[in-house]
Design an enzyme around this catalytic site. Structure first.
Site, short mmCIF file in Angstrom:
data_model
loop_
_atom_site.label_atom_id
_atom_site.label_comp_id
_atom_site.label_asym_id
_atom_site.label_seq_id
_atom_site.Cartn_x
_atom_site.Cartn_y
_atom_site.Cartn_z
N LYS A 197 42.86 43.87 35.59
CA LYS A 197 43.58 42.52 36.39
C LYS A 197 44.11 43.27 37.85
CE LYS A 197 41.98 40.22 35.04
NZ LYS A 197 41.54 38.85 35.24
N VAL A 225 48.46 30.60 29.84
CA VAL A 225 48.91 28.84 29.79
C VAL A 225 48.19 29.09 28.13
CG1 VAL A 225 49.28 28.38 31.65
CG2 VAL A 225 47.19 29.61 31.41
N ASP A 238 24.25 36.37 32.08
CA ASP A 238 25.81 37.51 31.74
C ASP A 238 26.08 38.36 32.74
OD1 ASP A 238 27.54 38.61 29.56
OD2 ASP A 238 26.01 38.37 28.54
N TYR A 296 43.10 45.47 29.96
CA TYR A 296 43.10 44.42 30.26
C TYR A 296 44.09 44.41 31.48
CZ TYR A 296 43.89 39.30 31.26
OH TYR A 296 44.32 37.91 31.97
N ASN A 309 36.98 33.86 38.47
CA ASN A 309 37.68 33.09 37.65
C ASN A 309 37.07 34.47 36.03
OD1 ASN A 309 39.74 31.17 36.49
ND2 ASN A 309 37.74 31.17 34.60
N THR A 341 45.51 28.60 26.91
CA THR A 341 44.11 28.53 26.96
C THR A 341 43.14 28.92 26.06
OG1 THR A 341 43.32 30.25 28.18
CG2 THR A 341 43.43 28.39 29.84
#
Length: 255
Positions: A156, A182, A55, A152, A81, A184
């Site tokens: 990034k 995308v 984790d 977030y 990722n 996901t």
């Protein structure tokens, strides 16, 4: 043939990139948060060499994942990722850190610092980073009211800063990738961008010998270089971020 480790690769873009690379006969090591997700990863990418489990939300967990990766040997590329999304509530980890910061910013720093230096680094970012401020004076959201989408976007931006800092400090190809919005689990079923290009770009940067993929300190979207947030290119801000991550994690960055 290259050897690649991909964090956060039991599902989504990381898994898709891993499957593509394994089908191209590269040696791929995947990562899953727990044993159940590890089984999912093995089922989805049966040609993977191994799956490490841990984790990344905790400092000790990230340390342990790095240790497992190092026990498997050296790697030609590491793709950072693993991430959580923009709808996160203000919840804290066992270390008392905002979950978004811990997974999206601190974990890639710890993995970068502790995994034996590869030949290439790839950091997944987002187009949302362009509208963010680094907020290095309040990384842990102690002074501001929580906004999940902003947290977030900041994380990034931090990932892009890490990519460019490592390009400068380690003199290896180290780049940031915006996969686009995308479809996901994170992006949602209605996301409009090209899913295939979303995962192919990170795989391409990890293994391709094309001159366009051997650059460093760049920000890519669908295999094309784009202009990142200017703060990501600021070396002073990069160094401040690295220093903050060192202080918070207790993990020194080699070199």
């Amino acid at each position: 043939m290259a050897r690649i480790f991909i964090s956060g690769s039991s599902t989504g873009l990381g898994m898709m990139a891993g499957r593509l690379l394994a089908e191209e006969r590269h040696q791929v090591v995947l990562h899953a948060r727990n044993a159940g997700r590890a089984e999912d990863a093995r089922r989805e990418v049966p040609k993977a060499e191994a799956v490490v489990i841990g984790d990344l939300a905790t400092i000790e967990g990230a340390r342990d994942v790095a240790g497992q990766v190092n026990c498997l040997g050296t790697f030609d590329a590491v793709i950072h990722n693993a991430a959580v999304g923009y709808q996160e509530s203000h919840r804290k980890t066992a270390d008392g850190l905002p979950h978004v910061f811990a997974v999206n910013t601190l974990a890639p720093y710890i993995l970068t610092a502790l995994i034996a230096r590869p030949k290439r680094l790839v950091y997944m970012t987002s187009g949302m980073h362009r509208g963010a401020e680094a907020h290095l004076d309040d990384l842990l959201w102690e002074k501001r009211s929580w906004r999940g989408s902003q947290a977030y976007a900041e994380s990034k931006l931090h990932d892009a800063m890490l990519a460019f800092a490592m390009a400068r400090l380690w003199h290896i190809p180290s780049n940031a990738v915006d996969p686009g919005w995308v479809a996901t689990r994170m992006g949602g079923a209605g996301a409009p961008d090209d899913l295939e290009q979303g995962y192919r770009t990170q795989a391409w940067l990890a293994v391709s010998d094309e001159p366009a993929a051997l650059v460093s300190g760049k920000y890519f979207h669908h295999k094309q270089p784009r202009d990142p947030n200017r703060q990501a290119l600021d070396e002073g801000l990069q160094d401040r971020l690295l220093a903050a991550c060192t202080r918070i994690s207790g993990v020194d960055l080699p070199g």
